[in-house]
Design a protein around this motif. Sequence first.
Motif, PDB file in Angstrom:
ATOM      1  N   ALA A 140       0.573   8.450   0.976  1.00  0.00           N
ATOM      2  CA  ALA A 140      -0.569   9.213   0.469  1.00  0.00           C
ATOM      3  C   ALA A 140      -1.131   8.569  -0.798  1.00  0.00           C
ATOM      4  O   ALA A 140      -2.349   8.449  -0.957  1.00  0.00           O
ATOM      5  N   HIS A 141      -0.246   8.152  -1.675  1.00  0.00           N
ATOM      6  CA  HIS A 141      -0.675   7.500  -2.924  1.00  0.00           C
ATOM      7  C   HIS A 141      -1.425   6.198  -2.627  1.00  0.00           C
ATOM      8  O   HIS A 141      -2.421   5.886  -3.283  1.00  0.00           O
ATOM      9  N   GLU A 142      -0.948   5.455  -1.648  1.00  0.00           N
ATOM     10  CA  GLU A 142      -1.560   4.165  -1.288  1.00  0.00           C
ATOM     11  C   GLU A 142      -2.789   4.339  -0.401  1.00  0.00           C
ATOM     12  O   GLU A 142      -3.539   3.390  -0.190  1.00  0.00           O
ATOM     13  N   GLY A 143      -2.968   5.538   0.158  1.00  0.00           N
ATOM     14  CA  GLY A 143      -4.121   5.782   1.015  1.00  0.00           C
ATOM     15  C   GLY A 143      -4.005   5.128   2.382  1.00  0.00           C
ATOM     16  O   GLY A 143      -5.000   4.692   2.959  1.00  0.00           O
ATOM     17  N   VAL A 144      -2.774   5.054   2.886  1.00  0.00           N
ATOM     18  CA  VAL A 144      -2.539   4.475   4.213  1.00  0.00           C
ATOM     19  C   VAL A 144      -1.746   5.467   5.052  1.00  0.00           C
ATOM     20  O   VAL A 144      -1.178   6.429   4.535  1.00  0.00           O
ATOM     21  N   SER A 145      -1.667   5.199   6.349  1.00  0.00           N
ATOM     22  CA  SER A 145      -0.903   6.081   7.233  1.00  0.00           C
ATOM     23  C   SER A 145       0.596   5.855   7.021  1.00  0.00           C
ATOM     24  O   SER A 145       1.014   4.789   6.549  1.00  0.00           O
ATOM     25  N   ALA A 146       1.389   6.833   7.401  1.00  0.00           N
ATOM     26  CA  ALA A 146       2.846   6.702   7.285  1.00  0.00           C
ATOM     27  C   ALA A 146       3.373   5.522   8.108  1.00  0.00           C
ATOM     28  O   ALA A 146       4.224   4.769   7.607  1.00  0.00           O
ATOM     29  N   PRO A 147       2.897   5.286   9.344  1.00  0.00           N
ATOM     30  CA  PRO A 147       3.394   4.122  10.085  1.00  0.00           C
ATOM     31  C   PRO A 147       3.060   2.784   9.396  1.00  0.00           C
ATOM     32  O   PRO A 147       3.883   1.875   9.370  1.00  0.00           O
ATOM     33  N   THR A 148       1.859   2.690   8.832  1.00  0.00           N
ATOM     34  CA  THR A 148       1.488   1.472   8.105  1.00  0.00           C
ATOM     35  C   THR A 148       2.389   1.287   6.897  1.00  0.00           C
ATOM     36  O   THR A 148       2.912   0.192   6.644  1.00  0.00           O
ATOM     37  N   GLN A 149       2.600   2.373   6.155  1.00  0.00           N
ATOM     38  CA  GLN A 149       3.459   2.290   4.972  1.00  0.00           C
ATOM     39  C   GLN A 149       4.890   1.963   5.378  1.00  0.00           C
ATOM     40  O   GLN A 149       5.574   1.204   4.693  1.00  0.00           O
ATOM     41  N   SER A 150       5.334   2.499   6.488  1.00  0.00           N
ATOM     42  CA  SER A 150       6.681   2.229   6.974  1.00  0.00           C
ATOM     43  C   SER A 150       6.882   0.738   7.263  1.00  0.00           C
ATOM     44  O   SER A 150       7.924   0.162   6.924  1.00  0.00           O
ATOM     45  N   ARG A 151       5.873   0.108   7.872  1.00  0.00           N
ATOM     46  CA  ARG A 151       5.959  -1.328   8.142  1.00  0.00           C
ATOM     47  C   ARG A 151       6.006  -2.130   6.841  1.00  0.00           C
ATOM     48  O   ARG A 151       6.776  -3.088   6.720  1.00  0.00           O
ATOM     49  N   LEU A 152       5.191  -1.740   5.869  1.00  0.00           N
ATOM     50  CA  LEU A 152       5.200  -2.419   4.569  1.00  0.00           C
ATOM     51  C   LEU A 152       6.552  -2.268   3.888  1.00  0.00           C
ATOM     52  O   LEU A 152       7.106  -3.233   3.342  1.00  0.00           O
ATOM     53  N   VAL A 153       7.082  -1.062   3.911  1.00  0.00           N
ATOM     54  CA  VAL A 153       8.386  -0.792   3.303  1.00  0.00           C
ATOM     55  C   VAL A 153       9.468  -1.624   3.969  1.00  0.00           C
ATOM     56  O   VAL A 153      10.317  -2.217   3.301  1.00  0.00           O
ATOM     57  N   ALA A 154       9.435  -1.714   5.302  1.00  0.00           N
ATOM     58  CA  ALA A 154      10.450  -2.497   6.022  1.00  0.00           C
ATOM     59  C   ALA A 154      10.399  -3.962   5.612  1.00  0.00           C
ATOM     60  O   ALA A 154      11.444  -4.596   5.402  1.00  0.00           O
ATOM     61  N   SER A 155       9.188  -4.501   5.462  1.00  0.00           N
ATOM     62  CA  SER A 155       9.073  -5.909   5.068  1.00  0.00           C
ATOM     63  C   SER A 155       9.566  -6.131   3.645  1.00  0.00           C
ATOM     64  O   SER A 155      10.218  -7.135   3.362  1.00  0.00           O
ATOM     65  N   LEU A 156       9.282  -5.197   2.764  1.00  0.00           N
ATOM     66  CA  LEU A 156       9.749  -5.313   1.365  1.00  0.00           C
ATOM     67  C   LEU A 156      11.254  -5.097   1.267  1.00  0.00           C
ATOM     68  O   LEU A 156      11.934  -5.753   0.470  1.00  0.00           O
ATOM     69  N   GLU A 157      11.762  -4.210   2.093  1.00  0.00           N
ATOM     70  CA  GLU A 157      13.207  -3.969   2.116  1.00  0.00           C
ATOM     71  C   GLU A 157      13.947  -5.209   2.632  1.00  0.00           C
ATOM     72  O   GLU A 157      14.997  -5.586   2.101  1.00  0.00           O
ATOM     73  N   ALA A 158      13.378  -5.879   3.625  1.00  0.00           N
ATOM     74  CA  ALA A 158      13.989  -7.092   4.178  1.00  0.00           C
ATOM     75  C   ALA A 158      14.049  -8.207   3.134  1.00  0.00           C
ATOM     76  O   ALA A 158      14.943  -9.051   3.180  1.00  0.00           O
ATOM     77  N   GLN A 159      13.126  -8.182   2.192  1.00  0.00           N
ATOM     78  CA  GLN A 159      13.107  -9.178   1.117  1.00  0.00           C
ATOM     79  C   GLN A 159      13.905  -8.710  -0.104  1.00  0.00           C
ATOM     80  O   GLN A 159      13.907  -9.372  -1.133  1.00  0.00           O
ATOM     81  N   ALA A 160      14.534  -7.557  -0.005  1.00  0.00           N
ATOM     82  CA  ALA A 160      15.316  -6.957  -1.093  1.00  0.00           C
ATOM     83  C   ALA A 160      14.457  -6.658  -2.325  1.00  0.00           C
ATOM     84  O   ALA A 160      14.935  -6.697  -3.458  1.00  0.00           O
TER      85      ALA A 160
END
Length: 154
Positions: free
Chosen positions: A66-86
């Motif tokens: 909500a803060h980023e103004g994107v859908s939860a699935p989009t944010q989930s993909r971004l989070v997964a990529s950032l999590e994979a990079q630690a």
Amino acid sequence: MTGVTRPAAEAEAMTDVELAARLRMTLGRLSRRVRQYGPRTLTSSQASTLSSLEALGPVRLGDLAAHEGVSAPTQSRLVASLEAQALLRRTPDVDDRRATLLEITPEGRRQLERLRTERSAFLVERLGTLSPEQRAALVGALDVLESLAASPGE
């Protein structure tokens, strides 16, 4: 045009629509130029997500989306990529054991700082090309730009 400076005369002749279009185009172009500098390890969306996590502190995925103004699935993909990079981690929400909170890692902070440093260096270089008059005009415009950028009620 006695007594009226060139910028003042231009401002009087320009409609709000024309001024808005010119401002939007100029800020967009400057933003794109700044984003071109810095480590290429983060996309703009990833950098924005990390920056939001840094500012918000531990936050749920839905609140971050909500803060980023994107859908939860989009944010989930971004989070997964950032999590994979630690660059971020998930932690249990002590108030609700079913939920997790996202938080930036020390490496995520280092990546953001590196990005900000390189982007600031680009702007410092460009600022060095301004005349004293241009620099003074920019300083004067910053209050106005900050006011335009503020959320209503700030």
